[in-house]
Design an enzyme around this catalytic site. Structure first.
Site, PDB file in Angstrom:
ATOM      1  N   ASN A   1       0.792  -1.319   0.079  1.00  0.00           N
ATOM      2  CA  ASN A   1       0.027  -0.067   0.009  1.00  0.00           C
ATOM      3  C   ASN A   1       0.847   1.296   0.107  1.00  0.00           C
ATOM      4  O   ASN A   1       1.599   1.649   0.799  1.00  0.00           O
ATOM      5  CB  ASN A   1      -0.926  -0.021   1.348  1.00  0.00           C
ATOM      6  CG  ASN A   1      -1.876   1.313   1.602  1.00  0.00           C
ATOM      7  OD1 ASN A   1      -1.721   2.018   0.643  1.00  0.00           O
ATOM      8  ND2 ASN A   1      -2.096   1.677   2.564  1.00  0.00           N
TER       9      ASN A   1
ATOM     10  N   LYS B   1       0.107   4.324  -0.264  1.00  0.00           N
ATOM     11  CA  LYS B   1      -0.609   5.493   0.352  1.00  0.00           C
ATOM     12  C   LYS B   1      -0.543   6.479  -0.633  1.00  0.00           C
ATOM     13  O   LYS B   1      -0.441   6.283  -1.740  1.00  0.00           O
ATOM     14  CB  LYS B   1       0.042   5.884   1.723  1.00  0.00           C
ATOM     15  CG  LYS B   1       0.054   4.487   2.718  1.00  0.00           C
ATOM     16  CD  LYS B   1       0.563   5.206   3.937  1.00  0.00           C
ATOM     17  CE  LYS B   1       0.876   4.109   5.078  1.00  0.00           C
ATOM     18  NZ  LYS B   1      -0.098   3.801   5.924  1.00  0.00           N
TER      19      LYS B   1
ATOM     20  N   HIS C   1      -9.549   1.018   4.410  1.00  0.00           N
ATOM     21  CA  HIS C   1      -8.285   1.192   5.415  1.00  0.00           C
ATOM     22  C   HIS C   1      -8.610   2.017   6.539  1.00  0.00           C
ATOM     23  O   HIS C   1      -9.315   3.006   6.379  1.00  0.00           O
ATOM     24  CB  HIS C   1      -7.356   1.792   4.355  1.00  0.00           C
ATOM     25  CG  HIS C   1      -5.897   1.905   4.848  1.00  0.00           C
ATOM     26  ND1 HIS C   1      -5.254   2.718   6.031  1.00  0.00           N
ATOM     27  CD2 HIS C   1      -4.888   0.990   4.884  1.00  0.00           C
ATOM     28  CE1 HIS C   1      -4.168   2.586   6.180  1.00  0.00           C
ATOM     29  NE2 HIS C   1      -3.563   1.588   5.521  1.00  0.00           N
TER      30      HIS C   1
ATOM     31  N   GLU D   1      -6.990   4.723   7.533  1.00  0.00           N
ATOM     32  CA  GLU D   1      -6.855   6.158   7.245  1.00  0.00           C
ATOM     33  C   GLU D   1      -7.975   6.773   6.605  1.00  0.00           C
ATOM     34  O   GLU D   1      -8.242   7.919   6.539  1.00  0.00           O
ATOM     35  CB  GLU D   1      -5.575   6.136   6.372  1.00  0.00           C
ATOM     36  CG  GLU D   1      -4.354   5.988   7.171  1.00  0.00           C
ATOM     37  CD  GLU D   1      -3.198   5.581   6.582  1.00  0.00           C
ATOM     38  OE1 GLU D   1      -2.967   5.593   5.172  1.00  0.00           O
ATOM     39  OE2 GLU D   1      -1.875   5.272   7.036  1.00  0.00           O
TER      40      GLU D   1
ATOM     41  N   GLU E   1      -5.342  -4.874  10.854  1.00  0.00           N
ATOM     42  CA  GLU E   1      -4.450  -3.556  10.890  1.00  0.00           C
ATOM     43  C   GLU E   1      -4.590  -2.944  12.162  1.00  0.00           C
ATOM     44  O   GLU E   1      -5.417  -2.078  12.246  1.00  0.00           O
ATOM     45  CB  GLU E   1      -4.416  -3.011   9.785  1.00  0.00           C
ATOM     46  CG  GLU E   1      -4.058  -3.414   8.328  1.00  0.00           C
ATOM     47  CD  GLU E   1      -3.604  -2.301   7.378  1.00  0.00           C
ATOM     48  OE1 GLU E   1      -2.373  -2.702   6.928  1.00  0.00           O
ATOM     49  OE2 GLU E   1      -4.023  -1.411   7.018  1.00  0.00           O
TER      50      GLU E   1
ATOM     51  N   GLY F   1       2.136   2.684  10.464  1.00  0.00           N
ATOM     52  CA  GLY F   1       3.044   3.826  10.390  1.00  0.00           C
ATOM     53  C   GLY F   1       3.710   4.377  11.817  1.00  0.00           C
ATOM     54  O   GLY F   1       4.437   5.367  11.765  1.00  0.00           O
TER      55      GLY F   1
ATOM     56  N   SER G   1       3.444  -1.791  10.463  1.00  0.00           N
ATOM     57  CA  SER G   1       4.821  -1.697  10.514  1.00  0.00           C
ATOM     58  C   SER G   1       5.508  -3.013  10.233  1.00  0.00           C
ATOM     59  O   SER G   1       6.630  -3.500  11.011  1.00  0.00           O
ATOM     60  CB  SER G   1       5.124  -0.884  12.110  1.00  0.00           C
ATOM     61  OG  SER G   1       4.688   0.032  12.250  1.00  0.00           O
TER      62      SER G   1
HETATM   63  C1  PEP Z   1      -0.677   0.197   5.785  1.00  0.00           C
HETATM   64  O1  PEP Z   1      -0.649   1.387   5.167  1.00  0.00           O
HETATM   65  O2  PEP Z   1      -1.618  -0.323   5.627  1.00  0.00           O
HETATM   66  C2  PEP Z   1       0.267   0.028   6.755  1.00  0.00           C
HETATM   67  C3  PEP Z   1       0.369  -1.075   7.459  1.00  0.00           C
HETATM   68  O3  PEP Z   1       1.174   0.998   6.881  1.00  0.00           O
HETATM   69  P1  PEP Z   1       2.809   0.656   7.390  1.00  0.00           P
HETATM   70  O4  PEP Z   1       3.145  -0.677   6.976  1.00  0.00           O
HETATM   71  O5  PEP Z   1       3.691   1.731   7.150  1.00  0.00           O
HETATM   72  O6  PEP Z   1       2.399   0.479   9.221  1.00  0.00           O
END
Ligand code: PEP
Length: 250
Positions: free
Chosen positions: A9, A11, A94, A96, A166, A172, A212
């Site tokens: 992803n 973003k 997601h 976000e 998640e 992040g 992460s």
């Molecule tokens: C994501 O954007 O779905 C995500 C898990 O981001 P990150 O790996 O940066 O935590």
């Protein structure tokens, strides 16, 4: 047998030229054939990524879409538009999108139904906030998000659906869930799917971990039998780092 899925992803990062350059570098080392790999670039980069990935094993998907096929919805993109462009996958709900753009469980469900109608592989994201975990609400949040997402879907339609666990506190932040915490959450989600749609559907459903994931923790996380791959944000922006994560997943 659930085929591992490694999803990138991006973003809101990368121009079309940068996206194209990522794909050509990533494909310099041929990815393993026994894993599904999907890239989710910003929508404006889809043509560049699809073109660069043509003839390769890479799947390409969108980070978002609207549930109506066409109409006066300025700024939105529909499932048939994604299919016509060549996308095969789509991220739905997601955190976000939920956090900054007000996406509700109801909207997630409508988007999921639209994705299935148009034969896109949907990855539905669920996960608790830190205060919910601290208050012992994690299981209830996961059960609610999963059941609301899957409303009006029956066992015959469920096969393409992927769920991504998640935890919001891990996205992040550099704080990864331990493999045990992630596996426990995955088991809660799988149990909820079994209650709603039966055991065969739940056993066949892929549940990814996201939050992460990095080259140095991917192997340990993906080694959990409950974890069927990863949804990777920050560490997927670099082709070498994402390549290491793909290689690390068993
Ligand atoms: C994501 O954007 O779905 C995500 C898990 O981001 P990150 O790996 O940066 O935590």
């Amino acid at each position: 047998m659930r085929i591992p899925l490694l999803a990138a992803n991006w973003k809101m990062y990368k121009t079309p030229a940068e996206a194209r350059s990522f794909v050509s570098t990533f494909l310099q080392s041929p990815p393993p054939p026994n894993k599904e790999i999907a890239i989710f670039p910003p929508a404006i980069d889809l043509p560049a990524v699809l073109d660069a990935a043509k003839g390769s094993v890479l799947h390409v998907g969108a980070q978002n879409m609207y549930f109506v096929d066409e109409g006066a919805f300025t700024g939105e993109i529909s499932a048939p538009m994604l299919v016509a462009a060549g996308a095969t996958h789509v991220l739905i709900g997601h955190s976000e999108r939920r956090q900054y753009f007000g996406e509700t469980d109801e909207l997630v469900n409508k988007k999921l139904l639209a994705a299935l109608r148009h034969k896109l592989v949907p990855i539905v994201c669920v996960g608790e906030h830190l205060d919910q975990r601290d208050n012992g609400e994690t299981d209830a949040v996961l059960r609610r998000q999963t059941s609301r997402a899957l409303e009006n879907i029956d066992a015959a339609e469920v096969a393409p659906i992927v769920i991504a666990y998640e935890p919001v506190w891990a996205i992040g932040t550099g704080k990864t869930a331990t493999p045990e915490i992630a596996a426990e959450a995955h088991a809660v989600i799988r149990h909820e799917v079994a209650q709603l749609l039966g055991r065969p559907a739940s056993e066949a459903m892929r549940i990814l971990y996201g939050g992460s994931v990095k080259p140095d923790n991917a192997a340990q996380l993906c080694a959990q039998p409950e974890i069927d791959g990863a949804l990777v944000g920050g560490a997927s922006l670099d082709p070498v780092s994402f390549g290491k994560i793909v290689a690390a997943a068993p």
